[in-house]
Structures are given as structure tokens and as C-alpha cells.
Design an enzyme around this catalytic site. Structure first.
Site, short mmCIF file in Angstrom:
data_model
loop_
_atom_site.label_atom_id
_atom_site.label_comp_id
_atom_site.label_asym_id
_atom_site.label_seq_id
_atom_site.Cartn_x
_atom_site.Cartn_y
_atom_site.Cartn_z
N GLY A 11 0.84 -1.21 0.00
CA GLY A 11 0.00 0.00 0.00
C GLY A 11 0.87 1.24 0.00
O GLY A 11 0.52 2.29 0.57
N GLY A 14 -0.13 4.99 -0.70
CA GLY A 14 -1.10 5.70 0.13
C GLY A 14 -0.44 6.79 0.97
O GLY A 14 0.75 7.07 0.83
N ASP A 36 2.02 -2.03 -4.61
CA ASP A 36 0.78 -1.25 -4.62
C ASP A 36 0.02 -1.61 -5.88
O ASP A 36 0.60 -2.05 -6.87
CB ASP A 36 1.09 0.26 -4.58
CG ASP A 36 -0.12 1.06 -4.08
OD1 ASP A 36 -0.05 1.60 -2.97
OD2 ASP A 36 -1.13 1.14 -4.81
N ARG A 39 0.95 2.44 -9.94
CA ARG A 39 2.32 2.95 -9.90
C ARG A 39 2.44 4.04 -8.85
O ARG A 39 1.50 4.81 -8.61
CB ARG A 39 2.70 3.54 -11.27
CG ARG A 39 2.82 2.53 -12.40
CD ARG A 39 3.90 1.50 -12.15
NE ARG A 39 5.20 2.08 -11.87
CZ ARG A 39 6.15 2.31 -12.79
NH1 ARG A 39 5.94 1.98 -14.04
NH2 ARG A 39 7.32 2.84 -12.44
N ILE A 56 -2.03 -7.46 -3.21
CA ILE A 56 -1.48 -8.24 -2.09
C ILE A 56 -2.11 -9.63 -2.04
O ILE A 56 -1.64 -10.50 -1.32
CB ILE A 56 -1.71 -7.53 -0.73
CG1 ILE A 56 -3.17 -7.06 -0.59
CG2 ILE A 56 -0.75 -6.40 -0.52
CD1 ILE A 56 -3.53 -6.66 0.80
N TYR A 155 -14.58 -1.76 8.57
CA TYR A 155 -13.16 -1.44 8.68
C TYR A 155 -12.66 -1.72 10.11
O TYR A 155 -11.60 -2.32 10.31
CB TYR A 155 -12.97 0.03 8.31
CG TYR A 155 -11.60 0.61 8.50
CD1 TYR A 155 -10.56 0.31 7.62
CD2 TYR A 155 -11.35 1.52 9.53
CE1 TYR A 155 -9.31 0.90 7.79
CE2 TYR A 155 -10.11 2.12 9.69
CZ TYR A 155 -9.10 1.79 8.82
OH TYR A 155 -7.86 2.36 8.97
N1 SER Z 1 -8.50 7.52 9.35
C1 SER Z 1 -9.19 6.26 9.34
C2 SER Z 1 -10.53 6.39 8.74
O1 SER Z 1 -11.11 7.44 8.89
C3 SER Z 1 -9.32 5.73 10.72
O2 SER Z 1 -8.31 4.82 10.89
O3 SER Z 1 -11.02 5.46 8.18
#
Ligand code: SER
Length: 349
Positions: A11, A14, A36, A39, A56, A155
Site C-alpha cells: 500500500g 497511500g 501497490d 504505480r 497483495i 473497517y
Molecule cells: N482515518 C481512518 C478512517 O477514517 C481511521 O483509521 O477510516
């Protein structure tokens, strides 16, 4: 043929990857290999030894990396953030959880092949918490790592489970097999707060209102913040996040009493962030247009975290408080960035 020792960053394109690669390349001590989906920015790409483009989840690609490089340290940064994950939960599970499992297995194999543990550094999140209601949140104080770990987002569930997976690989891997394969994964996770970078904007997170407010003002664009003015969660400036990753990676194993550590730096309300941004950009138009669903996510996260374990065990000590983050890092860097982009000083536009 000898394989080349490197640090692997997934990643890498990012927000955190950008800061981490810049910092690692400046120290010049380690060679960097990245993975990633797309590129890297050419500016970042030229700082790394080898850039792999792919998923990944692509085990054939991981085998190729393993065949060519000797990896002692992994920063596994690839993930879908919290807002994005609510729209595509299955994909979030695939990338965030299955990707993690693939990478942990890869690290275990890597460690078996060179006979040393692979330090596996993982950015977890305040999203791993889930506070049930406003009253609990108001009275919770600085939340400790083992409190309120009932996340409500995909998440957050992914992050919490991945902490457990990492701990399993580090401590209990194949515990029942006749000849247990010694664990070769030395897993270390940081529960990051919202991160604010001058160089990049996050995408798909729910703490994004803070960096978005600042970057919009610096670009001279109007912005409506999607959470209430009194919303308060912890934040950290990107250089401190990068420093924390490097510090926890370098800590002697025996000093670590946990596998997942809270880290925090300051916890302004959205209104306090707005005031600070307006001080720097007096003409900025920053309003509030509350998205009650995203508000609900932020309201399930703690208003502050107890990071005393990180401070005691491996010397976590963020350099930037709220004021200093703005005056000494965010504002100078962001002004320089957008002036450079536009070719015109902001003051003259
Ligand atoms: N910054 C993240 C989000 O807002 C929290 O880990 O998803």
C-alpha cells in the site's frame, strides 16, 4: 545466489506510505521494495529499489518478491479505509483481512527461509473501538487498548481481527502440529488516530474532515465539514505517525508488553480545527453540512486514547501537539506545496 535484504512496504502509494518512504529514503539506511495496485508517484518511485505493481492477494507475485529479496521488516499498509469499506464491505474484507492473512503467511515463509523473525508492522486504528452511546463516550476518558473493543464498522472489525491474526502468528502459530513450525513473525500494531499530512489527502476515511478542511482552505476552495462542530477524536501529524512506525519497528522485542498499542497526539474538536485553519487562511469558507451516518461512525470512536503503554514500552513521544503541528509542520508545508503547484504565491491569488 544471495537475495538482497530490503524492507517491504505494501500500500506504498497511500498517505502513510508516502511519508514513510520519504523518511526511510532520507535516512538512506534501508533498501525499499514496494507493492501497490498502481504505480507510485514518480517522485516517490525514484526513492525505492524496486516497485511491484499488483495485488497483495496475488500469491504468485508475492512468491516472486520472496525469491528475489530477503525481507526482515514489513510495513503492511494496504487497506480500504472506514467510509469506503461501508460501501464495499466484501471487498474490504478481501483486501483488509484476506490480504493480511496472505501477507502474514508470506512473512512466516520469508522468516523460515532466512531463519530469523520478520518484524511485521501493522497500522491499526481507533476504528477498532466501538463506544455504544454518547454517555459512555463522554465519560470514558482516555480509552485503554482493552476497553470498548466492539467496533461497529466493517473497517473497525477488519482492523481488530487483523490485530488478533497478527498476534496468533506471533504467539500461537500452528500450536497443535506435531512439529510446530516456530513462529517467524514478530507482529507489532499501532492503533492510529486520524492522521493529517501536508503532502497528501486521505481517501475513503471518516476522519478525513480535518485534512480536507485544511487542504481546501490552502487551495482557496470552500469546504463543508461533514461532522458536528463539537465532534472530538484524536489526531496526529503524519511525521509523528511515521516516526512511531519506525520506533516500534526498532524496539527490542523484550521491551514490548503488548502486540497492539494506542498512539495519540492531540484531540481537537472540528470547530477548533476550523478556527485554526481560519487563523492561517482568514478568507477560507468553511461551513458544516452534517452527514448523520458518517457522524455516527465518528461518534463510535473514542474522544481520546490512553497511549501510556506505548510511551513506557518503546518511548513513543509525539513531537507535534495541536498548535505546533499547524505552525511548524502543516502550514509551512501546505503553503509551499500549493504555491509550488500553482506557480503563484497563495497570498497573491
Ligand atoms: N482515518 C481512518 C478512517 O477514517 C481511521 O483509521 O477510516
Amino acid at each position: 545466489m544471495l537475495r538482497k535484504p530490503v524492507v517491504l512496504i505494501t500500500g506504498a502509494g497511500g498517505e502513510i506510505g508516502h511519508g514513510l518512504i520519504t523518511r526511510l529514503a532520507a535516512s538512506g539506511r534501508q533498501r525499499i521494495v514496494t507493492l501497490d495496485l498502481t504505480r507510485l508517484d514518480p517522485e516517490i518511485g525514484k526513492m525505492v529499489t524496486r516497485e511491484f505493481t499488483g495485488s497483495i492477494l496475488d500469491t504468485a507475485l508475492l512468491e516472486r518478491i520472496l525469491a528475489e529479496f530477503e525481507i526482515d521488516l514489513v510495513f503492511h499498509l494496504a487497506a480500504l479505509l472506514s467510509t469506503r469499506s461501508e460501501f464495499t464491505p466484501i471487498m474490504a474484507h478481501q483486501v483488509n483481512v484476506e490480504g493480511m492473512l496472505t501477507l502474514l503467511e508470506f512473512a512466516q515463509k520469508e522468516g523460515e527461509s532466512h531463519g530469523r523473525p520478520v518484524v511485521f508492522v501493522y497500522p491499526s486504528s481507533i476504528a477498532a473501538y466501538g463506544l455504544p452511546d454518547a454517555e459512555t463516550r463522554a465519560t470514558a476518558g482516555r480509552v485503554h487498548e482493552d476497553q470498548h473493543t466492539s467496533p461497529t464498522t466493517m473497517y473497525g472489525c477488519n482492523k481488530l481481527y487483523c490485530e488478533l491474526l497478527g498476534t496468533y502468528y506471533a504467539r500461537h502459530y500452528k500450536q497443535l502440529s506435531a512439529s510446530p513450525a516456530a513462529s517467524r513473525v514478530d507482529f507489532r500494531a499501532l492503533r492510529f488516530p486520524g492522521l493529517i499530512s501536508a503532502a497528501t489527502l486521505p481517501s475513503g476515511g471518516t476522519s478525513d474532515y480535518a485534512p480536507e478542511m485544511l487542504h481546501a482552505a490552502a487551495r482557496g476552495e470552500a469546504y463543508d465539514c461533514f461532522v458536528r462542530p463539537d465532534t472530538r477524536i484524536p489526531f496526529m501529524a503524519m511525521p509523528d505517525a511515521v516516526e512511531a512506525l519506525l520506533k516500534v519497528a526498532a524496539a527490542p522485542r523484550w521491551q514490548l508488553t503488548r502486540t497492539a498499542y494506542n498512539v495519540g497526539a492531540f484531540n481537537p474538536s472540528a470547530e477548533e480545527i476550523r478556527t485554526k485553519v481560519l487563523e492561517a487562511f482568514p478568507g477560507a469558507e468553511i461551513g458544516f453540512d452534517i452527514d448523520t451516518k458518517r457522524q455516527g461512525i465518528v461518534d463510535s470512536w473514542p474522544a481520546d486514547v490512553d497511549d501510556s503503554a506505548a510511551r513506557a514500552d518503546w518511548g513513543f513521544s509525539p513531537a507535534y501537539g495541536f498548535d505546533r503541528a499547524f505552525t511548524e509542520y502543516l502550514l509551512p508545508a501546505i503553503k509551499a506545496r500549493y504555491e509550488h503547484e500553482a506557480g503563484t504565491p497563495i497570498a497573491e491569488r
